[in-house]
Scaffold this active site. Structure first.
Site, PDB file in Angstrom:
ATOM      1  N   TRP A  91      34.295  48.675  51.712  1.00 45.21           N
ATOM      2  CA  TRP A  91      32.918  47.820  51.805  1.00 45.21           C
ATOM      3  C   TRP A  91      33.387  46.740  52.589  1.00 45.21           C
ATOM      4  O   TRP A  91      34.533  46.099  52.494  1.00 45.21           O
ATOM      5  CB  TRP A  91      32.361  47.639  50.260  1.00 45.21           C
ATOM      6  CG  TRP A  91      33.290  46.895  49.518  1.00 45.21           C
ATOM      7  CD1 TRP A  91      34.306  47.286  48.730  1.00 45.21           C
ATOM      8  CD2 TRP A  91      33.205  45.464  48.858  1.00 45.21           C
ATOM      9  NE1 TRP A  91      35.007  46.138  48.277  1.00 45.21           N
ATOM     10  CE2 TRP A  91      34.373  45.286  47.974  1.00 45.21           C
ATOM     11  CE3 TRP A  91      32.061  44.602  49.330  1.00 45.21           C
ATOM     12  CZ2 TRP A  91      34.006  43.949  47.670  1.00 45.21           C
ATOM     13  CZ3 TRP A  91      32.078  43.379  48.694  1.00 45.21           C
ATOM     14  CH2 TRP A  91      33.243  43.115  47.859  1.00 45.21           C
ATOM     15  N   GLU A 145      35.274  47.570  33.413  1.00 43.15           N
ATOM     16  CA  GLU A 145      35.656  48.042  34.840  1.00 43.15           C
ATOM     17  C   GLU A 145      37.142  47.622  34.787  1.00 43.15           C
ATOM     18  O   GLU A 145      38.033  46.789  34.363  1.00 43.15           O
ATOM     19  CB  GLU A 145      34.944  47.055  35.959  1.00 43.15           C
ATOM     20  CG  GLU A 145      35.134  47.170  37.384  1.00 43.15           C
ATOM     21  CD  GLU A 145      34.373  46.273  38.184  1.00 43.15           C
ATOM     22  OE1 GLU A 145      33.162  46.120  37.765  1.00 43.15           O
ATOM     23  OE2 GLU A 145      34.648  45.981  39.254  1.00 43.15           O
ATOM     24  N   GLU A 192      41.999  46.751  44.368  1.00 44.27           N
ATOM     25  CA  GLU A 192      41.562  46.292  45.529  1.00 44.27           C
ATOM     26  C   GLU A 192      42.405  46.071  46.800  1.00 44.27           C
ATOM     27  O   GLU A 192      43.334  45.360  46.237  1.00 44.27           O
ATOM     28  CB  GLU A 192      40.298  45.320  45.370  1.00 44.27           C
ATOM     29  CG  GLU A 192      39.125  45.834  44.669  1.00 44.27           C
ATOM     30  CD  GLU A 192      38.291  44.473  44.304  1.00 44.27           C
ATOM     31  OE1 GLU A 192      37.067  44.525  44.707  1.00 44.27           O
ATOM     32  OE2 GLU A 192      38.828  43.915  43.631  1.00 44.27           O
ATOM     33  N   THR A 202      33.345  35.105  48.281  1.00 40.03           N
ATOM     34  CA  THR A 202      33.529  36.597  48.472  1.00 40.03           C
ATOM     35  C   THR A 202      34.360  36.655  49.879  1.00 40.03           C
ATOM     36  O   THR A 202      35.175  37.316  50.069  1.00 40.03           O
ATOM     37  CB  THR A 202      32.378  37.411  48.459  1.00 40.03           C
ATOM     38  OG1 THR A 202      31.644  37.120  47.151  1.00 40.03           O
ATOM     39  CG2 THR A 202      32.448  38.840  48.790  1.00 40.03           C
TER      40      THR A 202
END
Ligand SMILES: *[C@@H]1O[C@H](CO)[C@@H](O)[C@H](O)[C@H]1NC(C)=O
Ligand SMILES: *[C@@H]1O[C@H](CO)[C@@H](O)[C@H](O)[C@H]1NC(C)=O
Ligand SMILES: *[C@@H]1O[C@H](CO)[C@@H](O)[C@H](O)[C@H]1NC(C)=O
Ligand SMILES: *[C@@H]1O[C@H](CO)[C@@H](O)[C@H](O)[C@H]1NC(C)=O
Ligand SMILES: *[C@@H]1O[C@H](CO)[C@@H](O)[C@H](O)[C@H]1NC(C)=O
Ligand SMILES: *[C@@H]1O[C@H](CO)[C@@H](O)[C@H](O)[C@H]1NC(C)=O
Ligand SMILES: *[C@@H]1O[C@H](CO)[C@@H](O)[C@H](O)[C@H]1NC(C)=O
Ligand SMILES: *[C@@H]1O[C@H](CO)[C@@H](O)[C@H](O)[C@H]1NC(C)=O
Ligand SMILES: *[C@@H]1O[C@H](CO)[C@@H](O)[C@H](O)[C@H]1NC(C)=O
Ligand SMILES: *[C@@H]1O[C@H](CO)[C@@H](O)[C@H](O)[C@H]1NC(C)=O
Length: 432
Positions: A252, A160, A164, A262
């Site tokens: 998201w 990956e 972000e 998170t």
């Protein structure tokens, strides 16, 4: 983004974790009857065998479909017609450049990725993979606490490369990379700029070669990662993203994760009563343009065709992948990579074979619950096995506050949940 991955493992396992879901991981491969291991560690057929099907934990190397090979493309996102809904995509990349899950709208020569109240957001994925190449995306991020806008490369074995933006800091992108999904949180680096990413378009580029990854914002190099700096003594290998990957662009709700880490990372809990939720009715990000430029595959790779990338080994290394002529699509969602074109299995649209919204395309999720609270709804209602569909006429406002009329079709489907829960897929298309 691994944070995102964990979020959806939780999120989706809530949807799927009934007694009958079969899981897969490094110690337990999928059974022959449900041979494909999705990125969330659940076995299945149909969509489970397409994008992000993990060859390492699937029944065998024939289960997942080969991945469509890279093709240079430039997309100007002027219409949502350029995006194919995930449950209409059987893997044929000659018919679709981009696949989406969630809610997309068109506005002013751009596409809006929308995140209505209590939804899981929206992700668009390239139908094709690249095995080294560069991708440039022009976008405006969303904003506010708990709201994350991302542009990533994601491979079937979970290599990956990420950009972000966390909505509490609109002057920065966080960059990161992962190797085979190994959670190592020490690789993040920030790229800062002087103008607000919610108000202004930024051009983000990931330049991925065999030797390095470079992250560029508006043409300025923000970060360079050399492969030779990723040597891992424990693993005795370069922990460098090296397998064919899809492009994913997403919005998201990290701030509605159950994981405190998170939520903290995302700047706190998401506010589902924020002004955006009242007007226009959703959090939003804009994407205007994406340009994919393919580079040569690794030197020494076995080339037996020009149609697809296929794993010939289960280690998940670059050296496990070959280029082949093998087909990339299914005839129906009842099929798997074993016999992808067998038509006698019928056109089974059993929702069990289609990944629930959010599970099939990268790390992101589709809306959970119903769309924005200010939507007026219900005109036609019809029911199929396990599905209810509502065609909805919605008077909504765009992000710029201009009223437009939209037609929205919501498919409310009852998935196999522990409790009573349902997922709503909202396909919204502006008609004027
Ligand atoms: C979907 O899966 C559930 C759980 O395995 C099962 O009970 C149900 O019958 C399946 N639905 C169909 C239409 O096959
Ligand atoms: C793999 O899944 C099995 C069954 O769910 C579980 O018992 C096992 O602990 C898992 N292994 C790993 C490494 O997560
Ligand atoms: C994988 O299993 C299927 C079904 O048993 C079989 O048809 C196929 O030949 C196997 N493929 C490999 C590479 O072993
Ligand atoms: C990046 O910026 C965020 C704040 O926006 C900060 O919390 C984080 O520690 C920074 N990361 C690095 C690697 O400096
Ligand atoms: C890593 O590779 C880069 C470019 O190929 C080179 O400039 C650099 O000196 C190398 N660093 C090390 C530690 O070998
Ligand atoms: C090397 O990989 C191991 C196992 O994944 C990981 O725990 C460790 O942090 C890595 N080391 C470095 C220096 O990245
Ligand atoms: C792809 O391969 C086929 C044969 O395998 C060949 O006919 C065709 O010309 C090739 N296409 C390209 C663009 O190389
Ligand atoms: C490939 O992956 C395996 C298992 O992860 C590892 O042991 C091996 O060293 C890797 N090989 C290369 C060439 O990187
Ligand atoms: C196609 O699937 C049907 C039903 O599963 C099976 O009976 C048949 O043998 C398959 N056809 C081929 C050519 O494998
Ligand atoms: C199943 O339906 C899809 C979409 O309507 C179509 O593209 C596909 O060819 C159909 N498959 C079969 C086996 O009829």
């Amino acid at each position: 983004m691994k944070v995102l991955f964990l979020f959806f493992v939780y999120f989706i396992s809530g949807l799927l974790a009934d007694d009958s879901s079969v899981t897969c991981n490094e110690t337990q491969k999928c059974p022959e009857s449900m041979p494909c291991c999705s990125q969330y560690g659940i076995c299945g057929i149909g969509s489970y065998c397409l994008g992000s099907c993990d060859p390492r934990y699937s029944y065998n190397l024939s289960a997942c479909l080969p991945s469509p090979i890279c093709k240079n493309t430039q997309t100007l996102f002027s219409s949502v017609d350029q995006l194919t809904k995930i449950d209409k995509f059987y893997g044929d990349a000659t018919k679709a450049d981009w696949v989406y899950d969630g809610t997309v709208l068109e506005y002013d020569n751009s596409v809006i990725l929308a995140m209505p109240k209590n939804s899981g957001g929206t992700v668009i994925s390239s139908a094709r993979y690249l095995w080294y190449g560069s991708v440039e995306v022009k976008l405006k991020t969303s904003h506010l606490a708990g709201v994350v806008t991302a542009f990533i490369f994601f491979s079937d074995v979970q290599d990956e490369i990420d950009y972000e933006n966390v909505g509490v800091d609109l002057y920065k992108f966080q960059t990161n990379y992962y190797y085979k999904g190994i959670l190592d949180y020490h690789h993040s680096a920030n790229v800062s700029f002087n103008d607000n990413s919610f108000e202004n378009y930024h051009t983000l580029k990931i330049d991925w070669t065999q030797e390095y990854v470079q992250w560029l914002v508006n043409g300025q190099v923000g970060r360079t990662l050399y492969k030779n700096s990723t040597w891992n003594e424990t693993l005795q290998t370069y922990a460098f993203p090296q397998t064919p990957a899809r492009v994913q662009i997403s919005l998201w709700p990290a701030g509605s994760s159950s994981a405190a880490g998170t939520r903290d990372w995302a700047g706190g809990a998401i506010d589902w009563n924020a002004p955006d939720i009242a007007n226009p009715g959703y959090y939003y990000a804009f994407i205007q343009e994406a340009t994919i430029t393919c580079y040569d595959p690794p030197s020494g790779v076995t080339i037996n065709g020009n149609n697809s990338y296929v794993y010939k080994g289960v280690n998940g290394n670059e050296t496990d992948v070959e280029i082949s002529d093998a087909g990339t699509f299914l005839k129906s969602f009842s099929n798997t990579g074993f016999d992808p074109l067998n038509s006698s299995t019928g056109n089974n649209t059993n929702s069990n074979n289609t990944l629930p919204s959010g599970i099939s395309s990268g790390n992101n999720g589709g809306p959970i619950g119903v769309s924005g609270s200010d939507s007026t709804s219900t005109s036609i209602t019809y029911t199929k096995a396990g599905f209810q569909q509502y065609a909805t006429s919605v008077l909504t406002k765009t992000a710029q506050g201009i009223a437009v009329k939209a037609t929205s079709i919501s498919i409310m489907s009852l998935f196999t949940c522990l409790g009573a829960c349902f997922t709503s897929l909202i396909i919204t298309k502006l008609i004027s």
